[in-house]
Design a protein around this motif. Sequence first.
Motif, short mmCIF file in Angstrom:
data_model
loop_
_atom_site.label_atom_id
_atom_site.label_comp_id
_atom_site.label_asym_id
_atom_site.label_seq_id
_atom_site.Cartn_x
_atom_site.Cartn_y
_atom_site.Cartn_z
N ASP A 10 -78.31 3.32 48.70
CA ASP A 10 -78.24 2.01 48.18
C ASP A 10 -79.60 1.37 48.57
O ASP A 10 -80.05 0.30 47.91
CB ASP A 10 -77.26 1.18 48.36
CG ASP A 10 -76.88 1.10 49.69
OD1 ASP A 10 -77.08 1.84 50.68
OD2 ASP A 10 -76.63 -0.10 49.99
N PRO A 12 -83.53 0.58 48.45
CA PRO A 12 -84.71 1.04 47.64
C PRO A 12 -85.94 1.50 48.62
O PRO A 12 -86.77 2.18 48.36
CB PRO A 12 -84.91 -0.10 46.65
CG PRO A 12 -84.24 -1.13 47.02
CD PRO A 12 -83.14 -0.79 48.00
N GLN A 35 -78.49 5.50 43.51
CA GLN A 35 -78.36 4.22 44.30
C GLN A 35 -76.99 4.29 44.87
O GLN A 35 -76.82 3.52 45.70
CB GLN A 35 -78.66 3.02 43.66
CG GLN A 35 -80.18 2.87 43.52
CD GLN A 35 -80.47 1.56 42.82
OE1 GLN A 35 -79.91 0.63 42.76
NE2 GLN A 35 -82.10 1.43 42.35
#
Length: 135
Positions: A10, A12, A35
Amino acid sequence: MLEQILCIDDDPITLMLCKKVISKSSFSHEVITAQNGEEALHHFNTLKYTNDKNKRKPELIFLDLNMPIMGGWEFLDHFTSSDYNEFNSAPVIVLSSTIDPEDLAKAKQYPIIIDFLSKPITQPMLEYLKKKIGI
């Protein structure tokens, strides 16, 4: 070199780092990302119902455990079911920021998990994995 890897996380920044380190190490031609577990299962469902004979299946999965919507354990429970037999021969490497002994013990209950490593992914880690999986 692997053709395709799936990184499920999750964060980035973790996903970006995964892509950079993997591409620099000649570990895989392509890195795709999700994600959370639900997004990853959606990817596999899309593959399952496509008629494209050239569809690529990830050959390795890097999986975070703690994610919103659907975490790593829930993803594994779905992914190891018969619904995903076409894909669940891909080995999973848990890549987590916590090394909780309970998580390590739980990981041993899933034959699909071949290793449990600490974030972030590094070049030496990939060298170790190359030897472990024989690429």
